[in-house]
Design an enzyme around this catalytic site. Sequence first.
Site, short mmCIF file in Angstrom:
data_model
loop_
_atom_site.label_atom_id
_atom_site.label_comp_id
_atom_site.label_asym_id
_atom_site.label_seq_id
_atom_site.Cartn_x
_atom_site.Cartn_y
_atom_site.Cartn_z
N GLY A 11 -10.36 -9.61 -13.54
CA GLY A 11 -8.79 -9.38 -13.11
C GLY A 11 -8.27 -9.63 -11.80
O GLY A 11 -8.14 -8.99 -11.02
N LEU A 12 -7.87 -10.99 -11.82
CA LEU A 12 -7.58 -11.53 -10.69
C LEU A 12 -5.99 -11.51 -10.18
O LEU A 12 -5.24 -12.24 -10.09
CB LEU A 12 -7.74 -13.08 -10.34
CG LEU A 12 -9.27 -13.15 -9.96
CD1 LEU A 12 -9.72 -14.74 -10.18
CD2 LEU A 12 -9.71 -12.46 -8.85
N VAL A 14 -2.85 -8.98 -8.52
CA VAL A 14 -2.64 -8.81 -6.93
C VAL A 14 -3.69 -7.93 -6.40
O VAL A 14 -4.40 -8.20 -5.47
CB VAL A 14 -0.99 -7.86 -6.58
CG1 VAL A 14 -1.15 -7.54 -5.26
CG2 VAL A 14 -0.29 -9.11 -7.15
N ASN A 104 -5.48 1.67 -13.14
CA ASN A 104 -4.83 3.33 -12.90
C ASN A 104 -5.04 3.82 -14.25
O ASN A 104 -3.98 4.21 -15.19
CB ASN A 104 -3.37 3.28 -12.76
CG ASN A 104 -2.97 3.63 -11.43
OD1 ASN A 104 -3.75 4.56 -10.77
ND2 ASN A 104 -1.65 3.38 -10.79
N SER A 130 -6.38 3.10 -4.18
CA SER A 130 -4.92 3.20 -3.57
C SER A 130 -4.59 2.49 -2.29
O SER A 130 -5.71 2.54 -1.48
CB SER A 130 -4.64 4.70 -3.28
OG SER A 130 -3.46 4.91 -2.95
N LYS A 185 -7.25 10.85 -8.62
CA LYS A 185 -6.04 9.71 -8.34
C LYS A 185 -4.84 10.05 -8.81
O LYS A 185 -3.77 9.66 -8.45
CB LYS A 185 -6.66 8.08 -8.78
CG LYS A 185 -5.53 7.04 -8.68
CD LYS A 185 -5.41 6.95 -7.24
CE LYS A 185 -4.55 5.46 -7.00
NZ LYS A 185 -3.67 5.12 -8.00
N HIS A 188 -3.21 12.13 -6.60
CA HIS A 188 -2.64 11.67 -5.55
C HIS A 188 -1.34 10.80 -5.92
O HIS A 188 -0.38 11.08 -5.10
CB HIS A 188 -3.58 10.58 -5.16
CG HIS A 188 -3.27 9.44 -4.24
ND1 HIS A 188 -2.50 8.29 -5.03
CD2 HIS A 188 -3.44 8.99 -2.92
CE1 HIS A 188 -2.08 7.52 -3.81
NE2 HIS A 188 -2.74 8.00 -2.76
N ASN A 189 -1.40 10.48 -7.07
CA ASN A 189 0.03 9.68 -7.42
C ASN A 189 1.17 10.53 -7.66
O ASN A 189 2.46 10.39 -7.39
CB ASN A 189 -0.31 8.97 -8.73
CG ASN A 189 -1.03 7.76 -8.54
OD1 ASN A 189 -1.46 7.40 -7.37
ND2 ASN A 189 -1.11 6.76 -9.48
N GLU A 192 2.42 11.76 -4.46
CA GLU A 192 3.05 10.42 -3.75
C GLU A 192 4.51 10.58 -4.52
O GLU A 192 5.53 10.16 -3.77
CB GLU A 192 2.39 9.18 -4.45
CG GLU A 192 3.22 7.99 -3.86
CD GLU A 192 2.50 6.63 -4.62
OE1 GLU A 192 3.19 5.79 -5.33
OE2 GLU A 192 1.30 6.43 -4.57
N LYS A 263 5.43 4.33 -13.56
CA LYS A 263 4.51 3.89 -14.37
C LYS A 263 3.61 5.14 -15.29
O LYS A 263 2.78 4.71 -16.01
CB LYS A 263 3.34 2.92 -13.67
CG LYS A 263 4.03 1.48 -13.12
CD LYS A 263 2.92 0.71 -12.60
CE LYS A 263 3.36 -0.47 -12.43
NZ LYS A 263 2.33 -1.36 -11.66
#
Length: 486
Positions: A11-12, A14, A104, A130, A185, A188-189, A192, A263
């Site tokens: 998975g290239l 970003v 995610n 993250s 995570k 965390h989101n 956020e 998302k």
Amino acid sequence: MAHNADFGLIGLGVMGENLVLNMESRGFKVAVYNRTTSKVDDFLGGRGAGKNFVGCHSLEDFVASMARPRKAMILVKAGGAVDAVIDQLVPLLDKGDIIIDGGNSYWKDTSRRSKALQEKGILFVGSGVSGGEEGALKGPSLMPGGHEAAWPHIKPVFQAIAAKVNDTEVACDWVGDDGAGHFVKMIHNGIEYGDIQVICEAYHLMKETLNLSTDEIADVFAEWNAGDLESYLVEITSEIFRVRDEETGKPVVDLILDMAGQKGTGRWTVVDGLDLGQPVSLIAEAVFSRNLSAMKDRRVAAAAVFGKPPVMMEAPEKTAFLNDLRDAVLASKMVSYAQGFDMIEAAAQDFGWKLNKGAIALMWRAGCIIRSSFLGRINSAFNEDPGLDNLLLAPWFKDRIVECENGWRRTVALGVLNGIPTPAFSCALAYYDGLRCESLPANLLQAQRDYFGAHTYQRVDKPRGEFFHTNWTGEGGSTTAASYNA
């Protein structure tokens, strides 16, 4: 093909591209694969040119290029795409090989995959990642969980590429079993979401009550970033207000339509909070605020109908107001983190996970979107008292929230009287008031439930755990509901 790559990544996009550049810069040979194979060629001819990568045009070549046990990380869109890649990988792997999902993903999906792959002899790790593009390249926060037998094999890579605190403490450690890494995570989101909403409400109040320019607002956030509110989000907020559009010369922020995207990770936090019986009210309000912002046409129509409040408070003195606003931001952030860590503790109890809250705070101390000096205080609080019942009861947090209280209340009052929505400030204050209220009106609530549904209640003059029912109408009899949930 026998290149003996130390690590592999599928998975290239970003995040994937920047993560492998980070790994290679730390001395690791990395195999790379993308479903659209032209991306592999573009990468090797561009940012990856002349570096220690193995470009692969098939999953067979990808698997063959790695040293055993193979460590294959997946960074694709959450959901079915992850399952599809896993299904294609598994027949090519040997027992003891490792698959890592760094996307995610929802933690329940990670737990499901963990159990299924364990039956096949494949080690599985679901890791929160993250820090965005910059963090992936220079040092992200990593939150791995799943099959702990995989940790010794991936630890050298993960801890090498992770962000560092003071060049010594690493923003990466093993979190726990099954979906624990992706659960942390998710929290965390969620935090956020809350942080961003609090900052946006502060901006709205500055703009509407003091009519500050974008440069003046940038200066306020820069000043706050030099104190207790020092954080990545406050820092970039200051920078955002200084950027001008090249075509019009206007501040870019003023040209952006006020419709927020998301998302889904904040929503997951709220839904799981309900399932765990945790009042993550600030995160919920942050999600609902994004939902309301998306209803732009409805808001425009309503504004034309209702206008401004009939009675409005005069603009306060600038310095005093900004001090109050700073206190409201700090107090609300403390509530957000308190709610998030309470949810982590509830998950540990419900799912049997051994979650170290101090270590989790340290993982978020650098590299991630919610990184801040504030997290050092949280790390210390849980290290000093691992059994701490609620973050707000730790000495530093208790003292600071009491100091902030008056300014926080004045800020909320100003917003209410001027018709400026402050859902995050307001619900955080309501949570704090509820937490500090020894007697809540839930006695009446229980009486109502018992009246219409015979749900029973406990009494203040009897031992906890004994339940009673009143025949409120004289016609209800003594039969009660079969279960009671506090």
